[in-house]
Each structure stands twice: as C-alpha cells, then as structure tokens.
Design an enzyme around this catalytic site. Structure first.
Site, PDB file in Angstrom:
ATOM      1  N   ARG A 260       0.986  -1.159   0.053  1.00 14.87           N
ATOM      2  CA  ARG A 260      -0.061   0.006   0.113  1.00 14.87           C
ATOM      3  C   ARG A 260       0.833   1.197  -0.157  1.00 14.87           C
ATOM      4  O   ARG A 260       1.741   1.595   0.923  1.00 14.87           O
ATOM      5  CB  ARG A 260      -1.070  -0.054   1.303  1.00 14.87           C
ATOM      6  N   LEU A 261       0.860   1.976  -1.065  1.00 15.71           N
ATOM      7  CA  LEU A 261       1.596   3.386  -1.159  1.00 15.71           C
ATOM      8  C   LEU A 261       1.056   4.427  -0.563  1.00 15.71           C
ATOM      9  O   LEU A 261       0.014   4.918  -0.961  1.00 15.71           O
ATOM     10  CB  LEU A 261       1.852   3.495  -2.616  1.00 15.71           C
ATOM     11  N   ASP A 262       1.634   4.907   0.532  1.00 15.80           N
ATOM     12  CA  ASP A 262       1.121   5.858   1.308  1.00 15.80           C
ATOM     13  C   ASP A 262       1.248   7.440   0.415  1.00 15.80           C
ATOM     14  O   ASP A 262       1.999   7.686  -0.298  1.00 15.80           O
ATOM     15  CB  ASP A 262       2.003   6.120   2.593  1.00 15.80           C
ATOM     16  N   ALA A 263      -0.041   8.133   0.496  1.00 19.81           N
ATOM     17  CA  ALA A 263      -0.058   9.278   0.028  1.00 19.81           C
ATOM     18  C   ALA A 263       0.670   9.783  -1.392  1.00 19.81           C
ATOM     19  O   ALA A 263       1.568  10.488  -1.374  1.00 19.81           O
ATOM     20  CB  ALA A 263       0.253  10.443   1.126  1.00 19.81           C
ATOM     21  N   VAL A 264       0.423   8.817  -2.280  1.00 18.73           N
ATOM     22  CA  VAL A 264       0.802   9.119  -3.723  1.00 18.73           C
ATOM     23  C   VAL A 264       0.834  10.779  -4.358  1.00 18.73           C
ATOM     24  O   VAL A 264       1.381  11.005  -5.205  1.00 18.73           O
ATOM     25  CB  VAL A 264       0.570   8.135  -4.725  1.00 18.73           C
ATOM     26  N   GLU A 299      -2.662   5.004  -1.819  1.00 16.90           N
ATOM     27  CA  GLU A 299      -3.569   6.202  -1.046  1.00 16.90           C
ATOM     28  C   GLU A 299      -3.333   7.251  -1.970  1.00 16.90           C
ATOM     29  O   GLU A 299      -2.476   8.126  -1.960  1.00 16.90           O
ATOM     30  CB  GLU A 299      -3.051   6.289   0.447  1.00 16.90           C
ATOM     31  N   ASP A 324     -11.687   7.441  -0.388  1.00 19.59           N
ATOM     32  CA  ASP A 324     -11.901   8.180   0.790  1.00 19.59           C
ATOM     33  C   ASP A 324     -13.250   8.747   0.675  1.00 19.59           C
ATOM     34  O   ASP A 324     -14.033   9.004   1.465  1.00 19.59           O
ATOM     35  CB  ASP A 324     -10.989   9.470   0.757  1.00 19.59           C
ATOM     36  N   ASP A 393      -6.308   6.602   9.711  1.00 21.42           N
ATOM     37  CA  ASP A 393      -6.503   8.295   9.409  1.00 21.42           C
ATOM     38  C   ASP A 393      -7.588   8.700   9.997  1.00 21.42           C
ATOM     39  O   ASP A 393      -7.663   9.676  10.661  1.00 21.42           O
ATOM     40  CB  ASP A 393      -6.045   8.680   8.117  1.00 21.42           C
ATOM     41  N   ASN A 397      -6.745  10.694  13.379  1.00 23.07           N
ATOM     42  CA  ASN A 397      -6.244  12.024  13.280  1.00 23.07           C
ATOM     43  C   ASN A 397      -7.898  12.876  13.845  1.00 23.07           C
ATOM     44  O   ASN A 397      -7.805  13.969  13.453  1.00 23.07           O
ATOM     45  CB  ASN A 397      -6.297  12.344  11.640  1.00 23.07           C
TER      46      ASN A 397
END
Length: 545
Positions: A260-264, A299, A324, A393, A397
C-alpha cells in the site's frame, strides 16, 4: 543493467554469496566502512558508488560508513537496525530463514477482504510474534488480506510508522527482520495474504541520514511532512532505484503479497515516465519471475483515474486506490458530522452517488478545498477502489481517536458494515472495527527531540481547528498512556454488543463470498434508491431489470 544489478542484487538481496559492500555516496570525496571497529577505505567506482571487499561481513555483523571523516552513519539500505535509527547497521543473510510457504498464492484483489492493523497496538505485547496468535480470529472472520501499517525502522519504540527513516529495516521493537518473516510465513500458512504500507513521499525528521550520502531530497517541492523526495532532479536515477529496490525487497525477501503506497499525491515527479509507473513495471516483472500475484494499492486524495489505468491508456498501472469519498459519505450519514473534509457530505445522496459513479468528487465543487476537485472515474472498476468505513487516519486524526463505535449506536454500525461489505468496492476493515472496539486509536509517537515534540503537538491543535474540536481534549502524542490506551482489548470481543457485531460482520463476509453479485465490481449492476426525508436507502446488486 550492471548498475541495477549492483544496487538490486548484490547489496540488497544476495548477501549470502557476496563479499562486497557497496554504498551510493556522491556527496562524499572519501568514504570508509567501519567493520569490527576498523575504518577501511572504500574505492570509488562510477556514478557516485563506493565499494570494498568485505569477506569478514557475515550474518549478524555490524557495520557503518564514515563520509569525509564524519560519522559513523548507518547504511541507507540497512537491513537491520537493532540499536535504533542512530546505531550501526547489521548484516543479514536472507537465505538463512526457512520459509514454509512454498507454492503459496494470494487470492486476487477482486475477491479480497482487507484487514488493516498496527502491530504495536493489535496485541498487548505489540510484536509480530504475538500478532500470530490472533490470526485465527481473522481467518474465522473471513479476512483474506492483512494490511500492516508501516514497519520500517522509525525513531523511538512506539509510533504509527509514517516517520520511518531506515526503509529497508523492519522495526526492532516489533521483532525485527526475523519476527516479520515469521509473521508473514504464519499468515500464509493460515491462507492470509500480507500487504505492507510503505512511505515513499518523505522520511521522518529524526535519524534520516540519507541527505548526508546523496541528493535524496529536493527543495523544488514541498510536502506536509518535510522535504520531498528527489525523483526528477540531478541524481534522481539512483534515488528512484533506491525506492524501487526497497519495494522489491519487501516483496521478494519478506514474501509480501503487495504494498500500500502512502499518499501518492505527495510523490512529485515531472518525468516523462512517472516514478509510480516505473515502480509498477518493476513489480510486474518481479511477479513474472516469482510466479505469484503481487498487488500495488495507492492512497490518493486526487480522485484521478490515471493511477489505476494501464500505462497503455496513459495511466500508471497501479492495481487499486483507496476511496476516501465512500468513507466520508458513510461517516457523515451515520454521525451527522459535516465539518472539515466532511463538508459536501451528509444525508444519503452522497452515498448513492459514490455507489453509482465510483467516487463523489468527479470535477464538482469541494467546499472544503474551495475549488473543483477530481474527475470522473471512467474506466475504473469497483475492484480498483478500496472502500471502508474506518482506517487509521480517519480515527487517529480525530482529537481523541474516536472510532465510529464511539459516535454511533450498534444499529448504525451494522448499517455502516453492510454498506462496506456489500458495495462494489474491495472492502477493508480496521483492527477491532468488526466488534465495535471500545478502545480508541490515537496518534502517538516517541520523539526524543523536545522541539519536535512541541511542533507536533502544536500542529495537531491547528489541524483540528477546522473541526471545531477543543484543544484541551487532545491527548499528548508523546505520552505513553496515549499509546497504551490505543491497544485493542480482546476481552471486549466476548461481551455485548461486541459479540453480535462480530457475528454480523462474519455473516456479511460470508454472504459476499457466497453470492457472486455482491463481489461484482461493475457499477451498472448496482441499483440505489433512497428517500432523504424518510431516511431510507436500498441498494440492490446484480443485473438491473
């Protein structure tokens, strides 16, 4: 090709039969390797690489590098940091581990039930080995894919992992490299695929020595978390290789089934071939070599279908991305919250739109962003979008780390679960969601720099102002109590209403598996009717009549 093999095979993967130690340090005019307390000069080769014959290096040997007499610094590609981010690197012979998953094949993403978990809070002990003892619960629930929050070595003992700095080294407090291998091997024995969350858009602020070695970062772009990674400037060929080799390492040496690639959206690259496209191409070639399915999930908050379109269609070739909009739509409907990024949501209409079109913001106006956002999800199957009610998140958050189980009664939790587990998207649950866990999941860290601690706490207060939350209610991320409060309490699973919620999730997953229309990713086979005033919504699955 020689350069790729040098950084890909010799240094990272095949240490068992190699007697050379390599490091990319174009910023240095002299490099020494520190091995067994001795400083040994390294020879420059080409393109900023340095090498030394090191027959004394074996499994468990400690080593480090000195750059122009300064240091010692850990290896940028360190496979093991047993003494933390500031300590020496430790050599690993990956061939020593005895895997038992020969012939293992992961279920396709189209049939997946993903379960996101954080190793440090999933169990009381917070280790890879203790997590193995809970895998039976996931199998009984019907989970097919376990998604680990980042495990690369980060500063301190506890944290979410998104401030990792030694990207090749599994976190020592969780059990280090051997512990991670035991966990993955155990998952495969249970029939569970393993996805790993990786962060390629920034590094943590403490213990990141990469900039001492080379131009890993750039000031041309800015991320919310620090310097952006240099993927398109001078020296970027080797920087790109560093991150791609890292991805391949997790898939090859740790037998991960996907990433899973964070915040692309914070991966900035103006190259003709985007970094993500190059990454996907390398993973596809590794998949062919290994003979097993490998998955990439991004993401992104851009609502841009190019991430999951094939390169032949102008896309990057990523297999799926988080959705999201679906979380926002369900959350706002169940809780009534419409502040912050939940603006534009609320009621049943947004849920219906996402179910019909893939996501909500398809070029329409976003009140939160104060501009138009996204583009239509044309050509994006539901199997290329991961849908969820909660993730780390959207819980962590919040000011107090409240789950939806703290904000809505059990009846509404069951409705939320039904919307996730019968939707055309790939469903994902967050640890404890299946039983409506009473414990929060708060943001916690173990920073050792007082200035950084102050900056983090100030930043969170400012971030929460958009939601109107009281700053005095925000737990200190630095306090150990914040971390301990976030650990799952497995004893709750046997009580009310937790047991019935778990059975509800189990039944929905079984229903999805037994009735093929529920796992159909085609939006044209989703029917949605609703009455906003009467507050009812009906979703049908299957060919419409």
């Amino acid at each position: 090709m020689a350069l790729t093999l040098r950084s890909f095979t010799v240094h990272t993967y095949d240490t068992k039969s190699q007697n050379e130690l390599w490091v990319w340090a174009p910023n240095a005019s002299a490099v020494q390797a520190e091995i067994d307390g001795k400083h040994l000069p390294m020879k420059p080769t080409n393109e900023g690489w340095w090498a030394i014959d090191a027959p004394q290096l074996g499994h468990g040997s400690d080593y480090a590098f000195l750059l122009d007499g300064e240091g010692p610094f850990p290896d940028p590609r360190s496979p093991w940091q047993p003494e933390g981010v500031h300590g020496p690197s430790r050599w690993i012979d990956h061939g020593r581990f005895e895997w038992t998953d020969h012939g293992w094949r992961a279920a396709p993403l189209s049939s997946a039930i993903i379960y996101e978990l954080h190793i440090g809070t999933f169990t009381a002990e917070g280790t890879f080995d203790s997590a193995i003892d809970r895998l039976g619960h996931l199998v009984d629930l019907g989970v097919t894919h376990v998604e680990l929050m980042p495990v690369a070595q980060f500063p301190g003992e506890r944290g979410w992992g998104y401030d990792g700095v030694d990207l090749y080294a599994p976190h020592q407090a969780y059990g280090g490299p051997e512990g991670l291998k035991r966990f993955v091997d155990a998952c495969h024995r249970k029939g569970l695929a393993v996805l790993l969350d990786v962060v390629y858009n920034h590094l943590g602020p403490t213990g990141a020595y990469l900039s001492r070695f080379g131009p890993y970062f750039t000031s041309r772009y800015v991320t919310p978390w620090g310097d952006a990674v240099n993927l398109d400037g001078p020296g970027s060929d080797e920087v790109r290789r560093f991150f791609i080799d890292n991805a391949l390492m997790w898939l090859r040496d740790y037998h991960m089934d996907g990433l899973r690639l964070d915040a692309v959206h914070a991966i900035f690259d103006a190259s003709a071939v985007h970094f993500l496209e190059e990454l996907a191409d390398n993973v596809q070639r590794l998949e062919a070599h290994l003979g097993r399915h490998l998955t990439l999930i991004a993401e992104s908050d851009l609502n841009d279908p190019r991430f999951v379109h094939a390169p032949e269609a102008g896309g990057y070739g990523i297999h799926a991305q988080w959705n999201d909009d679906y979380q926002h739509a369900i959350h706002a409907a169940l809780t009534g919250e419409t502040d912050g990024y939940y603006q534009n949501f609320g009621g049943l209409a947004p849920i219906a739109k996402v179910l019909r079109d893939g996501w909500f913001f398809d070029g329409c106006y976003s009140a939160h962003r104060q501009r138009r956002h996204g583009r239509p999800a044309k050509g994006v199957s539901g199997h290329a979008l991961v849908g969820f009610l909660q993730n780390h998140d959207h819980i962590g958050n919040r000011a107090k780390g409240e789950r939806v189980s703290h904000l809505a009664p059990p009846g509404l939790l069951k409705i939320g679960a039904a919307l996730v587990l019968t939707a055309p998207f790939v469903p994902m649950l967050f640890q404890g969601e299946e039983w409506g866990a009473a414990t929060p999941f708060q943001y916690f860290a173990d920073h050792r720099d007082p200035a950084l601690v102050e900056a983090v706490e100030k930043g969170r207060v400012e971030e929460f102002s958009a939601f109107g939350w009281d700053p005095s209610e925000i737990p200190s991320p630095q306090a150990e109590e914040t971390f301990l409060a976030s650990k799952l309490n497995w004893a709750d699973l046997s009580g009310k209403p937790h047991r019935s919620l778990a059975e509800w999730h189990r039944a929905l997953i079984r229903l999805r598996r037994e009735h093929s229309p529920l796992s159909d990713g085609r939006y044209q086979n989703v029917g949605v009717r609703f009455d906003e005033e009467a507050q009812w919504l009906v979703m049908t699955r299957g060919p419409l009549v």
